[in-house]
Design a protein around this motif. Structure first.
Motif, short mmCIF file in Angstrom:
data_model
loop_
_atom_site.label_atom_id
_atom_site.label_comp_id
_atom_site.label_asym_id
_atom_site.label_seq_id
_atom_site.Cartn_x
_atom_site.Cartn_y
_atom_site.Cartn_z
N ASP A 9 0.83 -1.21 0.00
CA ASP A 9 0.00 0.00 0.00
C ASP A 9 0.87 1.26 0.00
O ASP A 9 0.57 2.23 -0.70
N ARG A 30 -8.61 -2.77 -3.62
CA ARG A 30 -8.31 -3.32 -2.30
C ARG A 30 -9.25 -2.79 -1.21
O ARG A 30 -9.56 -3.52 -0.27
N TYR A 31 -9.65 -1.54 -1.33
CA TYR A 31 -10.32 -0.90 -0.19
C TYR A 31 -11.72 -0.36 -0.46
O TYR A 31 -12.32 0.23 0.43
N VAL A 76 -4.36 1.18 6.67
CA VAL A 76 -5.82 1.25 6.72
C VAL A 76 -6.28 2.34 7.69
O VAL A 76 -7.28 3.01 7.45
#
Length: 187
Positions: A9, A30-31, A76
């Protein structure tokens, strides 16, 4: 050359700063579920507002000069801080347009450290919901008003007809208790 899918990331964020579109697309892949879930809840289920805020989040990732620093925490957590900031900025903008002659508090969270960002990043939504169910209704309301609906501590104090110091104390106790329940769940 390393494929975009195989990059960390942190590496993707560096590439995004260099306007590398596939890196942004990979972060999106991914998010997107996490971001949409967060924003949807923040918007109280308003799908159109949630979609707009998701777009604004990725626009901010594409245009901002701030960088993720792995030494300061998990990616995150940083990402959810960006998302939360976009959501609160959007609410401020909406309030400003709805009440153009009224003062809007632009420093919503200056009085509070944001441990929820750390919690959100490391636990699944179901675990958080379960832990929140152990809190009193007053504690859940306080956390929801501050973190999900974007009210400032001052606004919450006015709504509750309670001193700001008392609200801060309740928030501290609520977050402490929430953290305790989350740690129990994680064990």
């Amino acid at each position: 050359m390393i494929a975009v899918k195989d990059r960390t990331d942190a590496e993707l964020i560096v590439l995004i700063k260099q306007q590398h579109r596939p890196a942004l697309e990979e972060i999106y892949e991914r998010y997107i579920k996490l971001i949409y879930s967060f924003v949807y809840k923040f918007c109280n289920g308003n799908e159109e507002a949630a979609k707009e805020m998701v777009q604004l989040t990725f626009l901010r990732l594409w245009t901002t000069k701030s960088n993720y620093d792995p030494s300061k925490g998990e990616f995150v957590n940083w990402l959810l801080t960006v998302v939360r900031s976009v959501c609160i900025d959007h609410i401020r903008k909406e309030k400003k347009h709805a009440y153009p002659n009224q003062y809007v508090d632009t420093d919503r969270t200056k009085d509070v450290a944001d441990p929820e960002d750390q919690i959100e990043g490391t636990l699944l939504e179901a675990e958080i919901a379960k832990a929140k169910s152990n809190l009193s209704a007053r504690q859940r309301r306080l956390i929801d008003l501050l973190y999900w609906r974007g009210y400032s501590l001052t606004e919450i104090a006015e709504m509750e007809n309670t001193p700001v110091g008392t609200i801060k104390s309740r928030l501290h106790q609520s977050l402490k208790q929430l953290k305790k329940y989350l740690e129990l769940e994680g064990s």
